[in-house]
Write a protein that holds these residues in place. Structure first.
Motif, mmCIF file in Angstrom:
data_model
loop_
_atom_site.group_PDB
_atom_site.id
_atom_site.type_symbol
_atom_site.label_atom_id
_atom_site.label_comp_id
_atom_site.label_asym_id
_atom_site.label_seq_id
_atom_site.Cartn_x
_atom_site.Cartn_y
_atom_site.Cartn_z
ATOM 1 N N ASN A 246 -26.783 4.114 77.801
ATOM 2 C CA ASN A 246 -26.117 2.812 77.796
ATOM 3 C C ASN A 246 -26.576 1.909 78.928
ATOM 4 N N ALA A 247 -27.857 2.042 79.274
ATOM 5 C CA ALA A 247 -28.451 1.116 80.242
ATOM 6 C C ALA A 247 -28.356 -0.299 79.685
ATOM 7 N N GLN A 248 -28.023 -1.240 80.549
ATOM 8 C CA GLN A 248 -27.681 -2.578 80.094
ATOM 9 C C GLN A 248 -28.883 -3.525 80.089
ATOM 10 N N THR A 249 -28.879 -4.407 79.113
ATOM 11 C CA THR A 249 -29.914 -5.420 78.953
ATOM 12 C C THR A 249 -29.262 -6.795 78.970
ATOM 13 N N PHE A 250 -30.075 -7.820 79.083
ATOM 14 C CA PHE A 250 -29.538 -9.179 79.025
ATOM 15 C C PHE A 250 -28.869 -9.428 77.672
ATOM 16 N N ALA A 251 -29.458 -8.880 76.603
ATOM 17 C CA ALA A 251 -28.878 -9.039 75.266
ATOM 18 C C ALA A 251 -27.511 -8.369 75.193
ATOM 19 N N MET A 252 -27.355 -7.214 75.822
ATOM 20 C CA MET A 252 -26.045 -6.555 75.855
ATOM 21 C C MET A 252 -25.030 -7.427 76.577
ATOM 22 N N TRP A 253 -25.443 -8.049 77.662
ATOM 23 C CA TRP A 253 -24.514 -8.912 78.396
ATOM 24 C C TRP A 253 -24.065 -10.087 77.534
ATOM 25 N N ARG A 254 -25.000 -10.656 76.787
ATOM 26 C CA ARG A 254 -24.608 -11.756 75.901
ATOM 27 C C ARG A 254 -23.633 -11.262 74.829
ATOM 28 N N ALA A 255 -23.881 -10.052 74.302
ATOM 29 C CA ALA A 255 -22.989 -9.495 73.281
ATOM 30 C C ALA A 255 -21.610 -9.181 73.859
ATOM 31 N N LEU A 256 -21.559 -8.692 75.089
ATOM 32 C CA LEU A 256 -20.274 -8.416 75.725
ATOM 33 C C LEU A 256 -19.490 -9.708 75.941
ATOM 34 N N ALA A 257 -20.180 -10.768 76.354
ATOM 35 C CA ALA A 257 -19.512 -12.057 76.516
ATOM 36 C C ALA A 257 -19.001 -12.564 75.170
ATOM 37 N N GLU A 258 -19.797 -12.371 74.127
ATOM 38 C CA GLU A 258 -19.385 -12.794 72.789
ATOM 39 C C GLU A 258 -18.164 -12.012 72.330
ATOM 40 N N ALA A 259 -18.121 -10.730 72.654
ATOM 41 C CA ALA A 259 -16.958 -9.918 72.278
ATOM 42 C C ALA A 259 -15.681 -10.514 72.851
ATOM 43 N N GLY A 260 -15.744 -10.969 74.086
ATOM 44 C CA GLY A 260 -14.571 -11.591 74.683
ATOM 45 C C GLY A 260 -14.141 -12.845 73.953
ATOM 46 N N ARG A 261 -15.107 -13.615 73.497
ATOM 47 C CA ARG A 261 -14.788 -14.851 72.776
ATOM 48 C C ARG A 261 -14.231 -14.574 71.380
ATOM 49 N N LEU A 262 -14.578 -13.423 70.806
ATOM 50 C CA LEU A 262 -14.162 -13.096 69.446
ATOM 51 C C LEU A 262 -12.793 -12.434 69.364
ATOM 52 N N LEU A 263 -12.190 -12.104 70.473
ATOM 53 C CA LEU A 263 -10.910 -11.397 70.430
ATOM 54 C C LEU A 263 -9.838 -12.232 69.733
ATOM 55 N N PRO A 264 -9.178 -11.678 68.741
ATOM 56 C CA PRO A 264 -8.054 -12.389 68.122
ATOM 57 C C PRO A 264 -6.937 -12.618 69.138
ATOM 58 N N GLY A 265 -6.145 -13.643 68.905
ATOM 59 C CA GLY A 265 -5.112 -14.011 69.858
ATOM 60 C C GLY A 265 -4.000 -12.996 70.023
ATOM 61 N N ASP A 266 -3.840 -12.083 69.064
ATOM 62 C CA ASP A 266 -2.759 -11.108 69.170
ATOM 63 C C ASP A 266 -3.189 -9.811 69.845
ATOM 64 N N VAL A 267 -4.419 -9.742 70.338
ATOM 65 C CA VAL A 267 -4.876 -8.552 71.071
ATOM 66 C C VAL A 267 -4.208 -8.519 72.443
ATOM 67 N N ARG A 268 -3.633 -7.386 72.776
ATOM 68 C CA ARG A 268 -2.954 -7.225 74.066
ATOM 69 C C ARG A 268 -3.663 -6.253 74.993
ATOM 70 N N VAL A 269 -4.394 -5.309 74.426
ATOM 71 C CA VAL A 269 -5.101 -4.306 75.221
ATOM 72 C C VAL A 269 -6.554 -4.254 74.765
#
Length: 259
Positions: free
Chosen positions: A29-52
């Protein structure tokens, strides 16, 4: 429901719990720039009812840190190399690093609680990604290390602030400057880990913690998290005032008098 699956990052949502999985086990799981972009995108995609939000990883290691290919003169295909970045202006270099940091910032949002489930190596960027989360549940084989200084670099992916807050300045400096490994037992003793369990129990312990976090009313958890996060930057009297204001909001809402 899977909302994202690309560049070594997978996001799945089940009710109020979102699970983000690092999925490059062959590369630890060594990280790449593409992984960082995907992780940032994951944060933006979270539905509003996610609590954890749970952050976990496939394979024997949580993350071995930055993929060393990033440090070669050619870097990753289609990406700027470190040499390219260094040749940019101060503003361009600052903007590039700020963009990378976005993968590490959303985990501390007040409207959710994030849990890193850590097994094996969590090195450099992997250590900082674990530190980006509010809580850390660790397998007994977890090993943390901040290796940036050995490469002539500094930890720049938001890890220095939480590290100092958790273990204090002197220990944080020693960990970063020496690059040594912090074993699971020490991590629990010094506050880096909230809980250490046998490797086979990691997923179950993380799920139990998520369930416990969901047991309290959401708005009470949000207000409490905001109080605790802001405490270090307030005086004692300012914190007292913040507590009063937060409690007034809760009392009015419970009484049906909220906005």
């Amino acid at each position: 429901m899977t909302l994202l699956d690309k560049d070594g990052v997978r996001l799945a949502v089940d009710g109020a719990v979102a699970t983000v999985t690092l999925d490059r086990p062959a590369k630890r799981n060594a990280q790449t720039f593409a992984m960082w972009r995907a992780l940032a995108e994951a944060g933006r995609l979270l539905p509003g009812d996610v609590r954890v939000a749970v952050l976990r990883a496939e394979g024997p290691s949580f993350s071995a840190g930055l993929d060393r290919q990033a440090l070669t003169p050619e870097g990753f295909e289609g990406e700027p190399s470190f040499v390219d970045l260094a040749r940019g202006s101060d503003a361009e270099l600052d903007a590039a690093i700020a963009g990378y940091q976005e993968a590490f910032t959303w985990w501390r949002r007040n409207d959710l609680v994030s849990i890193a489930a850590v097994q094996g190596h969590a090195v450099g960027a992997g250590f900082q990604l674990a530190l980006a989360c509010d809580l850390r549940v660790c397998a007994d084989d977890a090993r943390f290390a901040m290796r940036e200084t050995s490469l002539g670099l500094v930890p720049d992916l938001t890890g220095t602030h939480p590290l100092v807050a958790l273990v204090g300045y002197a220990r944080a400096l020693e960990i970063c400057a020496t690059g040594r490994f912090v074993q699971a037992e020490e991590a629990e003793r010094t506050g880096l880990a909230n809980l250490v369990v046998p490797r086979a129990e990691l997923d179950g312990a993380t799920a139990d913690l998520a369930a416990a976090l969901l047991a309290a009313p959401r708005d009470a958890v949000i207000e409490t998290k905001a109080l605790l996060r802001g405490a270090a930057g307030r005086t004692y009297e300012e914190q007292r005032a913040a507590e009063r204001a937060a409690q007034a909001r809760r009392l009015r809402e419970l009484a049906g008098l909220g906005d």
